[in-house]
Design an enzyme around this catalytic site. Structure first.
Site, short mmCIF file in Angstrom:
data_model
loop_
_atom_site.label_atom_id
_atom_site.label_comp_id
_atom_site.label_asym_id
_atom_site.label_seq_id
_atom_site.Cartn_x
_atom_site.Cartn_y
_atom_site.Cartn_z
N LYS A 152 -20.21 -29.06 -27.27
CA LYS A 152 -19.93 -30.36 -26.64
C LYS A 152 -19.37 -30.19 -25.22
CE LYS A 152 -17.59 -31.36 -30.44
NZ LYS A 152 -18.15 -30.36 -31.35
N ILE A 153 -18.37 -29.32 -25.08
CA ILE A 153 -17.75 -29.17 -23.75
C ILE A 153 -18.67 -28.39 -22.81
CG2 ILE A 153 -15.78 -28.17 -22.50
CD1 ILE A 153 -14.10 -28.72 -25.10
N ASP A 172 -25.32 -18.59 -26.05
CA ASP A 172 -24.73 -19.18 -27.26
C ASP A 172 -25.44 -18.56 -28.44
OD1 ASP A 172 -23.97 -21.03 -29.41
OD2 ASP A 172 -23.34 -22.40 -27.82
N CYS A 200 -16.75 -21.23 -25.69
CA CYS A 200 -16.98 -20.92 -27.11
C CYS A 200 -15.64 -20.93 -27.84
CB CYS A 200 -17.68 -19.58 -27.25
SG CYS A 200 -16.82 -18.24 -26.43
N PRO A 201 -15.66 -21.05 -29.17
CA PRO A 201 -14.37 -21.00 -29.89
C PRO A 201 -13.86 -19.58 -29.98
CG PRO A 201 -16.20 -21.25 -31.43
CD PRO A 201 -16.80 -21.25 -30.06
N THR A 227 -11.17 -22.32 -20.07
CA THR A 227 -10.48 -23.54 -20.54
C THR A 227 -10.66 -23.64 -22.05
OG1 THR A 227 -12.44 -24.87 -20.09
CG2 THR A 227 -10.76 -24.84 -18.37
N SER A 228 -10.95 -22.51 -22.70
CA SER A 228 -11.25 -22.57 -24.13
C SER A 228 -10.08 -22.07 -24.98
CB SER A 228 -12.53 -21.79 -24.41
OG SER A 228 -13.09 -22.25 -25.61
N ARG A 229 -9.94 -20.77 -25.15
CA ARG A 229 -8.80 -20.19 -25.86
C ARG A 229 -8.42 -18.89 -25.17
NH1 ARG A 229 -7.98 -24.44 -27.55
NH2 ARG A 229 -7.79 -25.18 -29.71
N ASP A 253 -6.78 -22.14 -18.01
CA ASP A 253 -6.02 -23.24 -18.60
C ASP A 253 -5.35 -22.78 -19.89
OD1 ASP A 253 -5.20 -26.04 -18.69
OD2 ASP A 253 -6.54 -26.22 -20.43
N GLU A 258 0.27 -17.85 -24.81
CA GLU A 258 0.81 -19.09 -24.25
C GLU A 258 1.85 -19.76 -25.15
OE1 GLU A 258 -3.04 -21.21 -24.08
OE2 GLU A 258 -2.19 -22.68 -25.45
N HIS A 290 -2.57 -25.40 -20.38
CA HIS A 290 -3.38 -25.99 -21.48
C HIS A 290 -3.42 -27.52 -21.34
CE1 HIS A 290 -4.97 -24.80 -25.67
NE2 HIS A 290 -5.55 -25.92 -25.29
P1 NAD Z 1 -18.27 -26.90 -30.01
O1 NAD Z 1 -18.07 -26.46 -31.42
O2 NAD Z 1 -18.94 -28.20 -29.74
O3 NAD Z 1 -19.05 -25.76 -29.19
C1 NAD Z 1 -18.75 -24.41 -29.31
C2 NAD Z 1 -20.02 -23.65 -29.02
O4 NAD Z 1 -19.70 -22.26 -29.03
C3 NAD Z 1 -21.12 -23.88 -30.07
O5 NAD Z 1 -22.34 -24.21 -29.43
C4 NAD Z 1 -21.20 -22.54 -30.79
O6 NAD Z 1 -22.51 -22.22 -31.26
C5 NAD Z 1 -20.78 -21.59 -29.69
N1 NAD Z 1 -20.37 -20.29 -30.20
C6 NAD Z 1 -19.79 -19.96 -31.38
N2 NAD Z 1 -19.64 -18.64 -31.50
C7 NAD Z 1 -20.16 -18.12 -30.36
C8 NAD Z 1 -20.32 -16.79 -29.91
N3 NAD Z 1 -19.96 -15.74 -30.65
N4 NAD Z 1 -20.89 -16.60 -28.69
C9 NAD Z 1 -21.30 -17.64 -27.94
N5 NAD Z 1 -21.18 -18.93 -28.34
C10 NAD Z 1 -20.62 -19.15 -29.53
O7 NAD Z 1 -16.80 -26.88 -29.37
P2 NAD Z 1 -16.32 -27.65 -28.07
O8 NAD Z 1 -15.81 -29.00 -28.45
O9 NAD Z 1 -17.34 -27.54 -27.01
O10 NAD Z 1 -15.02 -26.79 -27.69
C11 NAD Z 1 -15.13 -25.46 -27.23
C12 NAD Z 1 -13.75 -24.84 -27.23
O11 NAD Z 1 -12.95 -25.48 -26.23
C13 NAD Z 1 -12.96 -25.05 -28.52
O12 NAD Z 1 -13.22 -24.04 -29.46
C14 NAD Z 1 -11.53 -25.01 -28.06
O13 NAD Z 1 -11.07 -23.68 -28.23
C15 NAD Z 1 -11.59 -25.32 -26.57
N6 NAD Z 1 -10.87 -26.54 -26.20
C16 NAD Z 1 -9.93 -26.44 -25.21
C17 NAD Z 1 -9.25 -27.57 -24.81
C18 NAD Z 1 -8.21 -27.51 -23.70
O14 NAD Z 1 -7.44 -28.47 -23.53
N7 NAD Z 1 -8.16 -26.46 -22.91
C19 NAD Z 1 -9.50 -28.81 -25.42
C20 NAD Z 1 -10.49 -28.86 -26.42
C21 NAD Z 1 -11.17 -27.72 -26.80
#
Ligand code: NAD
Length: 325
Positions: A152-153, A172, A200-201, A227-229, A253, A258, A290
């Site tokens: 999604k992001i 991905d 990615c997560p 901005t993920s983890r 981020d 953290e 974050h």
């Molecule tokens: P999502 O589940 O919609 O998308 C994650 C994508 O990562 C999926 O398409 C999945 O197939 C892919 N993925 C999984 N394992 C993978 C790998 N080994 N290699 C490559 N791609 C892989 O999640 P999202 O809503 O897009 O969120 C992504 C991440 O953003 C979340 O996991 C979260 O950690 C982070 N996040 C951060 C904030 C923030 O405030 N900084 C807020 C929301 C989410």
């Protein structure tokens, strides 16, 4: 249901109190959930937690012994919850999407700030220093950006990058046909990208996806955005890459260590984490605490979905947002 709300901030209380009519009884605790604080959950039916609460097996066993029936995450990622330990014993719900565009827009804000040196110009102008020396940036138009994770992001961010006329490479494990990018393997993405952004997560497969070896494959001057983890990046390897001038800039981020630092005011205190302190001193590192999710729209969505998740469990003992492995 009586809900013990951990790691609460003013903005959480504000957004959740907009839904006063839900009938749920919230008690807001500022402290994070951990083995040291889990006693506070005694007498509650549910706990509501965020990204840095520690919900490991020991905490989960305690919650179960207190008859707590639900762990309601008010975030998307659930790497801080031992889902295996919870399975079949206590339900876990999350907010799978609350504003992917909030995170995607913050990602672009970090990138633009970095490459156009806005952070430096802002401070300079406050001191009436109108010199442009050292502020030369580069165009995003025509640059290659590698996006890891096109959910999604990632998809929202790619749409923004396409608006900037960038060449977008993507990696991905599950390709999305609606994504307007050229999918490639990870090595090609590392080798060809001027900028790399992580979406990615955090999983055992993605932990330290940015490390000494992957950095070696990258272009000199690469900009890395996370901005993920935090633990997607080995921070010590990142620091080495910055010190050796291989990495041109980093926009972060999130940070692996953290918890206990981010979301708190440490001004006037000594930071014990040397890696974090060194990263902050770097002129080409931009760090936010974050906050990519932090928009009014996202906070409202988080509150609404979390409350609906809890009500669904209360009424039907199931929710479409249950985390099941
Ligand atoms: P999502 O589940 O919609 O998308 C994650 C994508 O990562 C999926 O398409 C999945 O197939 C892919 N993925 C999984 N394992 C993978 C790998 N080994 N290699 C490559 N791609 C892989 O999640 P999202 O809503 O897009 O969120 C992504 C991440 O953003 C979340 O996991 C979260 O950690 C982070 N996040 C951060 C904030 C923030 O405030 N900084 C807020 C929301 C989410």
């Amino acid at each position: 249901m009586k809900v013990a709300f951990f790691d609460s901030k003013n903005y959480d209380v504000e957004s959740f109190q907009k839904f006063k009519t839900s009938g749920l009884d919230f008690k807001f605790f500022e402290t994070k959930l951990s083995l040291d604080t889990v006693e506070l959950a005694r007498g509650y039916n549910a706990v509501c937690v965020f990204v840095n609460d520690v919900v490991n097996k020991e905490v989960i066993d305690k919650l179960i012994s207190f008859n707590v029936q639900l762990i309601a995450l008010r975030c998307a990622g659930y790497n801080n919850v031992d889902i295996k330990a919870a399975q079949g014993k206590i339900k876990v719900v999350r907010v799978p999407a609350y504003s992917p565009n909030a995170v995607a827009e913050h990602t672009m804000a970090l990138l633009l700030t970095s490459v156009r040196r806005i952070h430096k110009a802002y401070i300079r102008i406050k001191d009436f220093n109108f010199s442009l020396s050292g502020l030369t940036g580069f165009d995003l138009c025509g640059k290659t950006i590698g996006v890891i994770g096109t959910g999604k992001i990632g998809k929202e961010f790619i749409d923004i990058c396409n608006g900037f006329k960038m060449n977008v490479l993507a990696y991905d494990i599950a390709q999305n046909k609606d994504v307007k990018a050229k999918y490639t393997d990870l090595n090609t993405l590392f080798e060809k990208s001027d900028i790399i952004s992580l979406h990615c997560p955090l999983t055992p497969q993605t932990q330290y996806i940015i490390n000494k070896k992957s950095i070696e494959k990258m272009k000199k001057g690469v900009v890395i955005i996370n901005t993920s983890r935090g633990a997607l990046i080995n921070a010590d390897d990142l620091l080495e890459g910055i010190k050796s001038r291989k990495i041109g800039a980093a926009c972060l981020d999130v940070y692996e260590e953290e918890a206990g630092v981010f979301f708190n005011d440490f001004s006037g205190h000594i930071i014990d984490d040397d890696t974090l302190a060194r990263l902050i001193t770097m002129p080409n590192v931009i760090l936010t605490s974050h906050q990519a999710f932090l928009t009014t729209e996202a906070l409202n969505n988080i509150a609404e979905t979390t409350i609906n998740n809890i009500l669904d469990i209360e009424k039907n003992n199931s929710s479409k947002n249950e985390v099941i492995i």
